[in-house]
Write a protein that holds these residues in place. Structure first.
Motif, mmCIF file in Angstrom:
data_model
loop_
_atom_site.group_PDB
_atom_site.id
_atom_site.type_symbol
_atom_site.label_atom_id
_atom_site.label_comp_id
_atom_site.label_asym_id
_atom_site.label_seq_id
_atom_site.Cartn_x
_atom_site.Cartn_y
_atom_site.Cartn_z
ATOM 1 N N HIS A 1 0.968 -1.273 0.017
ATOM 2 C CA HIS A 1 0.008 0.281 -0.095
ATOM 3 C C HIS A 1 0.969 1.198 0.007
ATOM 4 O O HIS A 1 1.167 1.718 1.172
ATOM 5 C CB HIS A 1 -0.948 -0.043 1.202
ATOM 6 C CG HIS A 1 -1.943 0.969 1.243
ATOM 7 N ND1 HIS A 1 -3.108 0.755 1.736
ATOM 8 C CD2 HIS A 1 -1.987 2.265 0.953
ATOM 9 C CE1 HIS A 1 -4.049 1.987 1.428
ATOM 10 N NE2 HIS A 1 -3.372 2.859 0.841
ATOM 11 N N HIS B 1 1.565 5.008 -2.058
ATOM 12 C CA HIS B 1 1.007 6.148 -3.053
ATOM 13 C C HIS B 1 1.995 6.998 -3.529
ATOM 14 O O HIS B 1 2.986 7.112 -2.913
ATOM 15 C CB HIS B 1 -0.030 6.843 -2.189
ATOM 16 C CG HIS B 1 -1.176 6.511 -1.681
ATOM 17 N ND1 HIS B 1 -2.135 6.030 -2.474
ATOM 18 C CD2 HIS B 1 -1.520 5.754 -0.311
ATOM 19 C CE1 HIS B 1 -3.261 5.668 -1.520
ATOM 20 N NE2 HIS B 1 -2.813 5.342 -0.501
ATOM 21 N N LYS C 1 -7.457 -0.318 -6.944
ATOM 22 C CA LYS C 1 -7.704 0.437 -5.750
ATOM 23 C C LYS C 1 -8.932 1.073 -5.673
ATOM 24 O O LYS C 1 -9.217 2.099 -6.564
ATOM 25 C CB LYS C 1 -6.470 1.480 -5.767
ATOM 26 C CG LYS C 1 -6.560 2.249 -4.476
ATOM 27 C CD LYS C 1 -6.557 1.699 -2.679
ATOM 28 C CE LYS C 1 -6.561 2.876 -2.012
ATOM 29 N NZ LYS C 1 -6.434 2.394 -0.779
ATOM 30 N N ASP D 1 0.913 2.424 3.744
ATOM 31 C CA ASP D 1 0.207 3.711 3.401
ATOM 32 C C ASP D 1 1.315 4.746 3.148
ATOM 33 O O ASP D 1 0.910 6.001 3.277
ATOM 34 C CB ASP D 1 -0.936 4.337 4.468
ATOM 35 C CG ASP D 1 -2.136 4.775 3.706
ATOM 36 O OD1 ASP D 1 -1.800 5.107 2.243
ATOM 37 O OD2 ASP D 1 -2.939 5.157 4.215
#
Ligand SMILES: [Zn+2]
Length: 262
Positions: free
Chosen positions: A11, A13, A102, A217
């Motif tokens: 995960h 970004h 996602k 994250d």
């Protein structure tokens, strides 16, 4: 090239955040590669931010391919249910690059069970792609219950419930119990943003280590923070390996797509 799944962050970004909550935070692919490499990660599932810029990320990945000895990046496409044709068009053009979809029901303000998500769940089923879906405290839209309803309707699709189903001890416990009770064998919990080792430990007690997938994250969090949570659990070598990469391999490994043509 090290094995991507030796230590895999499922995960991550890349890009700039639009939501004011994240105060304009941004990182490019080079930043992300450096942070993950320094933290000892050999691979990651990278996805856009809430700008949903799949083409931008695909371009960045093509322009700056994985470096020898550095982490290997697989891509998840961001599903924008308000611009479904854009996302489907991207999948049509760049589908072979995509290893997962996602979904972010909170940002979209639409539950995963909304009709507009159906073409994407069907796409995931047809292409054997896992769905990585945000789960949070906004229960009616992003609660684990909604994600599990979608999972029950699409039993052939693997799911990873981000934030272990909701980022709070009772939500995580509720998600783990519901997955077990409902026999949803293809639903996993992503460990991103869970800070309490005992919360992770209880979920392992209920579901087993096979159903947890490490995530950080990043670029919002640092992967080392959540690696420390896993390491604080005192797991067996095998359990730790599965959470930090083995389970991700069964979900995202490109090789498996060639091994199981459908
Ligand atoms: Zn995220």
């Amino acid at each position: 090239m090290p094995d991507a799944f030796q230590r895999f962050d499922a995960h991550v970004h890349v890009g700039a955040w639009q939501t004011p909550d994240f105060a304009g935070h941004a990182s490019d692919l080079a930043d992300v590669r450096r942070v993950l490499g320094q933290a000892g990660f050999t691979g990651a599932l990278v996805m856009p931010t809430d700008d949903g810029d799949n083409d931008g990320l695909a371009r960045a990945l093509a322009q700056a391919p994985d470096e020898p000895g550095g982490p290997r990046f697989l891509m998840a496409a961001w599903v924008d249910p308000h611009r479904p044709d854009d996302t489907l068009d991207f999948l049509e053009r760049r589908g072979p690059l995509v290893r997962a979809l996602k979904c972010h029901p909170s940002f979209a303000r639409l539950p995963l069970t909304a009709p507009v998500y159906r073409p994407f769940l069907a796409y995931a089923r047809e292409h054997d792609l896992p769905i990585v879906t945000h789960c949070g405290r906004w229960r009616e839209v992003a609660g684990f219950e909604v994600a599990l309803e979608a999972a029950a309707e699409f039993p052939q699709v693997s799911f990873v419930l981000s934030h272990m189903g909701g980022d709070g001890p009772t939500l995580v416990a509720g998600a783990a119990a519901a997955i077990r009770e409902r026999g949803l064998d293809r639903v996993h919990l992503g460990t991103e943003s869970i800070r309490e080792p005992w919360v992770v430990g209880r979920a392992i007690d209920v579901l087993g280590a096979d159903r947890l997938v490490f995530g950080s994250d990043h670029n919002l969090n640092h992967p080392a923070s959540f690696l420390a949570v896993i390491d604080a659990l005192g797991l067996s070598h095998g359990e730790r390996e599965r959470i930090l990469g083995g389970n991700a391999r069964t979900l995202f490994d490109p090789a498996r797509f060639h091994a199981n043509p459908t």
